[in-house]
Scaffold this active site. Structure first.
Site, PDB file in Angstrom:
ATOM      1  N   THR A  18       0.857  -1.170   0.000  1.00  0.00           N
ATOM      2  CA  THR A  18       0.000   0.000   0.000  1.00  0.00           C
ATOM      3  C   THR A  18       0.899   1.227   0.000  1.00  0.00           C
ATOM      4  O   THR A  18       1.800   1.332   0.818  1.00  0.00           O
ATOM      5  CB  THR A  18      -0.930   0.003   1.227  1.00  0.00           C
ATOM      6  OG1 THR A  18      -1.686  -1.211   1.216  1.00  0.00           O
ATOM      7  CG2 THR A  18      -1.869   1.195   1.195  1.00  0.00           C
ATOM      8  N   PHE A  20       1.411   5.440   0.014  1.00  0.00           N
ATOM      9  CA  PHE A  20       0.797   6.674   0.468  1.00  0.00           C
ATOM     10  C   PHE A  20       1.561   7.842  -0.123  1.00  0.00           C
ATOM     11  O   PHE A  20       2.748   7.750  -0.395  1.00  0.00           O
ATOM     12  CB  PHE A  20       0.809   6.748   1.999  1.00  0.00           C
ATOM     13  CG  PHE A  20      -0.016   5.673   2.628  1.00  0.00           C
ATOM     14  CD1 PHE A  20      -1.372   5.852   2.843  1.00  0.00           C
ATOM     15  CD2 PHE A  20       0.560   4.457   2.980  1.00  0.00           C
ATOM     16  CE1 PHE A  20      -2.131   4.855   3.405  1.00  0.00           C
ATOM     17  CE2 PHE A  20      -0.201   3.450   3.543  1.00  0.00           C
ATOM     18  CZ  PHE A  20      -1.555   3.645   3.763  1.00  0.00           C
TER      19      PHE A  20
END
Length: 117
Positions: A18, A20
Site C-alpha cells: 500500500t 501513500f
C-alpha cells in the site's frame, strides 16, 4: 483516520503493498539521495516516447517508475508518470528536464523529495 481493506490484492495479503502520498506546499531541498516525480505527454507518433525520455538517458539518470494513463482528451492520448533519480535542482537533471520541456506536449514537475530510508 484508520481505513480498512486498502490492500491491492484482497486474496493475497502477503504480497500487498500500500502506497501513500504526502503533499506539501514547500519544496524539499536537495539531500543527496533524492527522487523527482514528473507527469508529461507527447504527440501520438512513432518514437515520440523514446524522444521524450532520451534526455534522461543521455544525462545518465535512472528511472525507477514509468506508468502511462489514458487522458480524457482523446483516444490514444496518454500521460506518462515518471519517477527518476535525483533532485530537480541537480545540474544534470535540471538540464534533462529543460530538454524534455522542449520536446513534450506538456510537462509538470510534481516535486523532488528525499528517498525513503
Amino acid at each position: 483516520m484508520v481505513e480498512a481493506r486498502v490492500e491491492d490484492e484482497a486474496s493475497n495479503t502477503t504480497r500487498n503493498t500500500t502506497r501513500f502520498l504526502v503533499l506539501g506546499q514547500n519544496d524539499s531541498p536537495p539531500s543527496g539521495r533524492d527522487k523527482t516525480s514528473l507527469v508529461m505527454s507527447t504527440k501520438n507518433e512513432p518514437g515520440a516516447v523514446v524522444r521524450l525520455l532520451q534526455p534522461l538517458a543521455d544525462a545518465g539518470i535512472s528511472m525507477s517508475k514509468l506508468e502511462s494513463r489514458p487522458t480524457r482528451s482523446g483516444n490514444w492520448e496518454y500521460l506518462f508518470f515518471v519517477v527518476c533519480q535525483g533532485h530537480r535542482q541537480d545540474a544534470n537533471l535540471a538540464a534533462a528536464l529543460a530538454e524534455i520541456e522542449t520536446r513534450a506536449a506538456s510537462l509538470k514537475i510534481l516535486g523532488s523529495y528525499p528517498v525513503a530510508s
